[in-house]
Design a protein around this motif. Structure first.
Motif, PDB file in Angstrom:
ATOM      1  N   TRP A 116     -14.754  -0.824   2.425  1.00  0.00           N
ATOM      2  CA  TRP A 116     -13.658  -1.089   3.149  1.00  0.00           C
ATOM      3  C   TRP A 116     -13.939  -0.548   4.657  1.00  0.00           C
ATOM      4  N   TYR A 117     -12.949  -1.062   5.405  1.00  0.00           N
ATOM      5  CA  TYR A 117     -12.849  -0.333   6.816  1.00  0.00           C
ATOM      6  C   TYR A 117     -11.495  -0.158   7.230  1.00  0.00           C
ATOM      7  N   LYS A 118     -11.220   1.036   8.013  1.00  0.00           N
ATOM      8  CA  LYS A 118      -9.997   1.516   8.388  1.00  0.00           C
ATOM      9  C   LYS A 118      -9.859   1.313   9.860  1.00  0.00           C
TER      10      LYS A 118
ATOM     11  N   ILE B  40      -7.854  -1.842   5.867  1.00  0.00           N
ATOM     12  CA  ILE B  40      -6.536  -1.093   5.785  1.00  0.00           C
ATOM     13  C   ILE B  40      -6.202  -0.551   7.323  1.00  0.00           C
TER      14      ILE B  40
ATOM     15  N   PRO C 172     -11.811   5.473   4.528  1.00  0.00           N
ATOM     16  CA  PRO C 172     -11.478   4.331   3.519  1.00  0.00           C
ATOM     17  C   PRO C 172     -12.658   4.222   2.474  1.00  0.00           C
TER      18      PRO C 172
ATOM     19  N   ASP D 288     -15.810   3.006   9.341  1.00  0.00           N
ATOM     20  CA  ASP D 288     -16.296   2.410   7.827  1.00  0.00           C
ATOM     21  C   ASP D 288     -16.117   3.786   6.858  1.00  0.00           C
ATOM     22  N   SER D 289     -16.453   3.832   5.765  1.00  0.00           N
ATOM     23  CA  SER D 289     -16.307   4.701   4.822  1.00  0.00           C
ATOM     24  C   SER D 289     -16.921   5.909   5.071  1.00  0.00           C
TER      25      SER D 289
ATOM     26  N   SER E 248       0.783  -1.178  -0.097  1.00  0.00           N
ATOM     27  CA  SER E 248      -0.025  -0.004   0.021  1.00  0.00           C
ATOM     28  C   SER E 248       0.938   1.425   0.097  1.00  0.00           C
TER      29      SER E 248
ATOM     30  N   GLU F  90      -3.861   1.080   9.689  1.00  0.00           N
ATOM     31  CA  GLU F  90      -3.201   2.662   9.626  1.00  0.00           C
ATOM     32  C   GLU F  90      -2.172   2.728  10.890  1.00  0.00           C
TER      33      GLU F  90
END
Length: 242
Positions: A91-93, A158, A87, A115-116, A75, A160
């Protein structure tokens, strides 16, 4: 054993000690050698308790490894990012961080899953012993974040982290012979087992929610995961970052 070389000593111990004991002895010898090199080459004196903790952590991390030498989804990261970004849709961060309390040799791990739309779906804290290396604890925070995401049934993810070292090691952009390599291999294995997953670096100012939870984690005795049903203390803390 005073006049024996190291290999002879270990061979002798192999016949007298259990396999687990021998593993810890070898890890401790390595940790002492590593600490000695830091004194000689870098002038950095390490607390002997931290050296012992590092040896124990090395053995523990090694025993957890099940799928070594795996690849992780690469990434890109943006060092100029100033605020947390949601995200992509679907997708989920998972933001993770560690906070260290040197006086008590403790570390707190914090996790936030969003979530987004930026909605917080899960939050988690865990207190653990500080193992002598900040990057090792940041790697533990990543592993904790993956566990929380799985518990919350959030996929794809994702991760972080504001630890550039952990991210680059996980993406195999650099290598390390230190004890952190075992935790990094576990991160790679966990992400490999996800259908779609990546890990990326973000600056600290984009990771403040996870860092705040990590500091709160220092006051908890056992791990706690909240799935939307957050206590007032956590609601007030996280409301600053929504």
């Amino acid at each position: 054993m005073a006049h024996q070389d190291m290999l002879s000593i270990l061979q002798d111990l192999a016949g007298k000690r259990k396999k687990d004991d021998l593993g810890l002895i070898i890890a401790t010898c390595w940790a002492i050698w590593y600490a000695r090199n830091r004194v000689v080459n870098e002038g950095k004196q390490e607390d002997p308790q931290m050296t012992a903790a590092g040896a124990a952590a090395t053995v523990e991390s090694y025993l957890r490894i099940k799928c070594p030498n795996v690849q992780v989804v690469p990434s890109q990261h943006n060092n100029n990012q100033q605020v947390w970004n949601p995200p992509p849709i679907g997708w989920y961060k998972v933001n993770v961080d560690a906070a260290i309390q040197m006086a008590d040799s403790k570390a707190g791990l914090g996790v936030v899953v969003r979530d987004s739309s930026g909605k917080i779906l899960a939050a988690a804290v865990q207190s653990t012993g500080f193992r002598g290396d900040v990057a090792c604890m940041e790697a533990e925070a990543v592993l904790f974040g993956i566990q929380v995401a799985c518990q919350a049934k959030c996929n794809p993810i994702i991760i972080e982290s504001d630890s550039l070292e952990v991210v680059e090691l996980s993406l195999q952009r650099k290598s390390s012979m230190a004890e952190i390599c075992w935790a990094v291999e576990e991160i790679q294995a966990c992400l490999k087992n996800q259908s779609r997953a990546s890990i990326q670096f973000v600056p600290r100012n984009c990771n403040v929610a996870a860092h705040s939870l990590a500091k709160v984690a220092l006051d908890f005795e056992s791990p706690v995961v909240w799935l939307e049903d957050f206590p007032v203390q956590i609601i007030l803390l996280l409301s600053k970052f929504v």
